[in-house]
Design an enzyme around this catalytic site. Structure first.
Site, PDB file in Angstrom:
ATOM      1  N   LYS A 199       9.244  -1.183  14.427  1.00  0.00           N
ATOM      2  CA  LYS A 199      10.064  -0.382  13.404  1.00  0.00           C
ATOM      3  C   LYS A 199      11.236   0.699  13.284  1.00  0.00           C
ATOM      4  O   LYS A 199      12.207   0.411  12.450  1.00  0.00           O
ATOM      5  CB  LYS A 199       8.941   0.194  12.154  1.00  0.00           C
ATOM      6  CG  LYS A 199       7.903  -0.891  11.453  1.00  0.00           C
ATOM      7  CD  LYS A 199       7.509  -0.901  10.553  1.00  0.00           C
ATOM      8  CE  LYS A 199       5.758  -0.500  10.473  1.00  0.00           C
ATOM      9  NZ  LYS A 199       5.722  -0.352   9.249  1.00  0.00           N
ATOM     10  N   HIS A 239      -4.330 -34.140  18.064  1.00  0.00           N
ATOM     11  CA  HIS A 239      -3.434 -34.851  18.404  1.00  0.00           C
ATOM     12  C   HIS A 239      -2.633 -33.851  18.593  1.00  0.00           C
ATOM     13  O   HIS A 239      -1.305 -34.364  19.480  1.00  0.00           O
ATOM     14  CB  HIS A 239      -3.298 -36.136  17.707  1.00  0.00           C
ATOM     15  CG  HIS A 239      -3.861 -36.531  17.327  1.00  0.00           C
ATOM     16  ND1 HIS A 239      -3.853 -37.698  17.387  1.00  0.00           N
ATOM     17  CD2 HIS A 239      -4.554 -36.538  16.115  1.00  0.00           C
ATOM     18  CE1 HIS A 239      -4.900 -38.502  16.561  1.00  0.00           C
ATOM     19  NE2 HIS A 239      -5.492 -37.396  16.032  1.00  0.00           N
ATOM     20  N   GLY A 280      -4.546  -2.420   5.178  1.00  0.00           N
ATOM     21  CA  GLY A 280      -3.854  -3.308   4.959  1.00  0.00           C
ATOM     22  C   GLY A 280      -4.960  -4.216   5.066  1.00  0.00           C
ATOM     23  O   GLY A 280      -5.050  -5.675   4.284  1.00  0.00           O
ATOM     24  N   ARG A 281      -5.378  -5.253   6.159  1.00  0.00           N
ATOM     25  CA  ARG A 281      -5.805  -6.048   6.715  1.00  0.00           C
ATOM     26  C   ARG A 281      -6.979  -6.537   6.123  1.00  0.00           C
ATOM     27  O   ARG A 281      -7.736  -7.258   6.140  1.00  0.00           O
ATOM     28  CB  ARG A 281      -5.906  -6.234   7.884  1.00  0.00           C
ATOM     29  CG  ARG A 281      -6.363  -5.565   8.667  1.00  0.00           C
ATOM     30  CD  ARG A 281      -6.137  -5.716  10.064  1.00  0.00           C
ATOM     31  NE  ARG A 281      -6.571  -4.740  11.331  1.00  0.00           N
ATOM     32  CZ  ARG A 281      -6.038  -3.267  11.402  1.00  0.00           C
ATOM     33  NH1 ARG A 281      -4.939  -2.980  10.795  1.00  0.00           N
ATOM     34  NH2 ARG A 281      -6.126  -2.421  12.113  1.00  0.00           N
ATOM     35  N   LYS A 321       0.657  -1.247  -0.235  1.00  0.00           N
ATOM     36  CA  LYS A 321       0.421   0.003   0.039  1.00  0.00           C
ATOM     37  C   LYS A 321       0.555   1.238   0.292  1.00  0.00           C
ATOM     38  O   LYS A 321       0.643   1.977  -1.014  1.00  0.00           O
ATOM     39  CB  LYS A 321      -1.143  -0.331   1.229  1.00  0.00           C
ATOM     40  CG  LYS A 321      -1.514   1.384   1.059  1.00  0.00           C
ATOM     41  CD  LYS A 321      -2.844   0.297   2.363  1.00  0.00           C
ATOM     42  CE  LYS A 321      -3.516   1.925   2.879  1.00  0.00           C
ATOM     43  NZ  LYS A 321      -4.325   1.735   4.400  1.00  0.00           N
ATOM     44  N   GLU A 348      -4.563  -6.851  15.357  1.00  0.00           N
ATOM     45  CA  GLU A 348      -4.466  -6.279  14.564  1.00  0.00           C
ATOM     46  C   GLU A 348      -5.276  -4.740  14.998  1.00  0.00           C
ATOM     47  O   GLU A 348      -5.531  -3.335  15.235  1.00  0.00           O
ATOM     48  CB  GLU A 348      -3.942  -5.747  13.554  1.00  0.00           C
ATOM     49  CG  GLU A 348      -2.534  -4.789  12.985  1.00  0.00           C
ATOM     50  CD  GLU A 348      -1.975  -4.832  11.928  1.00  0.00           C
ATOM     51  OE1 GLU A 348      -0.718  -4.359  11.627  1.00  0.00           O
ATOM     52  OE2 GLU A 348      -2.260  -5.628  10.828  1.00  0.00           O
ATOM     53  N   GLU A 355      10.899  -4.667   4.761  1.00  0.00           N
ATOM     54  CA  GLU A 355      11.159  -6.317   3.796  1.00  0.00           C
ATOM     55  C   GLU A 355      10.420  -6.360   2.857  1.00  0.00           C
ATOM     56  O   GLU A 355      10.739  -6.475   1.906  1.00  0.00           O
ATOM     57  CB  GLU A 355      10.189  -7.016   5.125  1.00  0.00           C
ATOM     58  CG  GLU A 355       9.815  -7.167   6.290  1.00  0.00           C
ATOM     59  CD  GLU A 355       9.066  -6.083   7.528  1.00  0.00           C
ATOM     60  OE1 GLU A 355       9.109  -4.629   7.108  1.00  0.00           O
ATOM     61  OE2 GLU A 355       8.837  -6.513   8.338  1.00  0.00           O
TER      62      GLU A 355
END
Ligand code: G6Q
Length: 549
Positions: A513, A385, A268-269, A206, A354, A212
């Site tokens: 950050k 399990h 973003g999400r 965005k 978030e 990253e």
């Protein structure tokens, strides 16, 4: 606005929890033959069974009152109307516009955004058609065989989850990969076996400034150029960008014609419905992508118009509040009995935590009540399990969501029926438990000494009365998946509204950050700034050990 804890319904629920403390769902089912009918709903091809929850009619009545008193109705309207409900960033929140399949205009600052939404969808359709048909050629004239989406967080998790979930709809000769982590292992392992001439990179960001993503994108560009003799003209055929930042895209060297736009009113999400979903569309085709949007749209319409008492996301949200704020639950498990939904819990972790992992309210005041729970989970039957032991007999209350498709995409022996049987059995076991009498009856023939028997009976007794929701659908189609994701998005919205918090910013990710930017040059030998003794010693150790290698 009044703090939620001061609302009459909140007070009533505080008292009501004592009223039901001694009850057991097993008895409620025995006493009321219509409990399933009363506490289940169908929406957009999904059956939502919430009858195995610690609720009575009275509980639901009070929870619905809480929704009304907290102003949820106005808040829903505000979102759909394009009001700037993300108050810290001064932005509208309009992922619903991205999947608005009707002809209702959606306004941001007086301007209908639907024409631009449709324009980008058309551009995506054209591009997806070209790549999937083999018409889009790489620099050396070969068709694309591999697409690598480079993005992180919201520009990764949603598309990654959906692409995995829709694997049965993929085109055979086109593989879609995802690279997110700045750990070079992610990019290196993904590129192993790929050919520069037939690889297409989608840089999804965005902001187009994320450390990253930009690091991975630059390394991918180097890798590409190494394979085409350094000819920079290759970038135009092998890189596209998905972003709101045209300027940065151009600066990176990506042709603006190869840029797919979205807007600051898409969080973003919540962005998989936008051009950020381009990797999904390349994998399954644009028609399927639009079916995904359609599924979400149907849930949006339901959320916008259904009365709260029949509104699935509202009920999902309120049930979560009941457990979180009144019954002491601190986490929520998401358990898809579907291997294709293996990334669903990860996507929901970001979506929920978030959005609602906040400690101050919309007015900047510290909250004095719990907000978003820890979301976790993994596909069944694997979890049975490992951590299901805790769900059944541990000391924590963990409300669970089960999700299952009645039909598989395959016909392969008995696998699917076994999967389904396990899913239904787990929900039943959590609810009914196993009484001491039942355990004693099972052990009756063993002729054990009473002391040993008592220990075994205690260990083998299941308390039950543990809540779960069941989401059942015929098949995991793009449309059903779109509906499922939208249900959870709106659930998160409902909870944020009741908690009076801003579900649409993420200030808590910033500090780390900022500090990483300070530490990076220090690791590389730069002058050491002001740190605590621990961080300082760790940086020094990294420097020492880094020199030795
Ligand atoms: C999501 C967050 C966050 C964001 C990533 C990637 O809601 O805002 O996860 O998606 O930080 O950001 P860019 O898309 O700007 O690279």
């Amino acid at each position: 606005m009044t703090q939620p804890t001061a609302l009459p319904a909140w007070q009533a629920l505080q008292n009501h929890r004592h009223e039901i403390a001694a009850s057991h769902m097993r008895d409620w089912f025995a006493q009321d033959g219509s409990r399933f009918q009363s506490f289940s709903l169908e929406v957009a091809d999904i059956l939502f069974d919430y009858s195995k929850n610690l609720v009575t009619d009275k509980t639901m009545g009070q929870l619905l009152q809480l929704a009304e008193q907290s102003g949820l109705r106005a808040r829903i309207e505000a979102m759909f109307n394009g009001d700037k409900i993300n108050n810290t960033e001064d932005r509208a929140v309009l992922h619903v516009a991205l999947r608005n399949r009707g002809d209702r205009p959606v306004f941001v600052e007086g301007r209908d955004v639907m024409p631009q939404v449709r324009r980008v969808l058309d551009k995506m359709r054209h591009f997806v058609g070209q790549v999937r048909s083999g018409e889009w050629l790489g620099h050396s004239g070969r068709a694309v065989t591999d697409v690598v989406n480079i993005g992180i967080g919201g520009s990764d998790l949603g598309p990654r989850m959906v692409t995995a979930a829709l694997t049965p709809y993929h085109k055979d000769n086109l593989k879609v990969h995802y690279v997110a982590n700045v750990d070079e292992a992610d990019l290196i392992e993904t590129l192993k076996g790929l050919n520069q001439e037939t690889t297409l990179f989608l840089v999804a960001s965005k902001t187009f400034t994320t450390q990253e993503t930009m690091t991975n994108a630059r390394s991918a560009r180097d890798w590409l150029l190494a394979g085409v003799g350094g000819d920079e003209r290759a970038i135009a055929r092998h890189f596209v960008a998905i972003s709101t930042n045209r300027h940065a895209v151009q600066a990176f060297g990506i042709d603006p014609d190869n840029m797919f736009e979205f807007w600051d009113w898409v969080g973003g999400r919540y962005s998989l419905w936008s051009a950020v979903g381009l990797s999904i569309a390349l994998a399954v085709g644009m028609d399927r992508f639009e079916e995904l949007l359609q599924g979400a749209y149907e849930v949006d319409e339901h959320f916008r118009t259904a009365p709260f008492s029949r509104n699935v996301p509202v009920i999902m949200g309120l049930l979560g509040i009941w457990y979180n704020n009144f019954l002491g639950a601190r986490s929520h498990a998401v358990l898809p009995y579907n291997q294709y939904l293996r990334h669903f819990p990860e996507h929901l972790q970001q979506l929920d935590m978030e959005s609602n992992g906040k400690g101050v309210d919309l007015d900047g005041l510290q909250v004095n009540y719990q907000t978003g729970p820890v979301i976790w989970g993994q596909p069944g039957t694997n979890g049975q399990h490992s951590f299901f032991q805790l769900l059944h007999q541990g000391t924590h209350l963990v409300p669970c969501d089960f999700l299952a498709a009645v039909q598989s995409h395959h016909r392969f022996g008995e696998h699917h029926q076994i999967l389904l049987a396990n899913c239904l059995a787990q929900a039943e076991a959590l609810m009914r438990g196993k009484t001491e009498e039942e355990v004693r009856a099972e052990l009756a023939g063993l002729d054990l000494p009473e002391e040993k028997l008592a220990i075994l009976v205690a260990a083998k007794t299941f308390p039950g009365n543990r809540p779960s929701n069941m989401f059942l659908f015929e098949k995991l189609t793009p449309k059903v998946l779109g509906s499922l994701v939208a249900l959870y998005e709106h659930k998160v919205f409902v909870q944020g509204a009741v908690w009076h918090i801003n579900s649409f910013d993420q200030m808590g990710v910033e500090l780390g950050k900022q500090l990483a930017k300070v530490i990076l040059p220090e690791l590389e030998g730069g002058e050491m700034g002001d740190h605590d003794a621990s961080t300082r010693a760790l940086i020094e150790t990294c420097r020492d050990w880094g020199r030795q290698s």
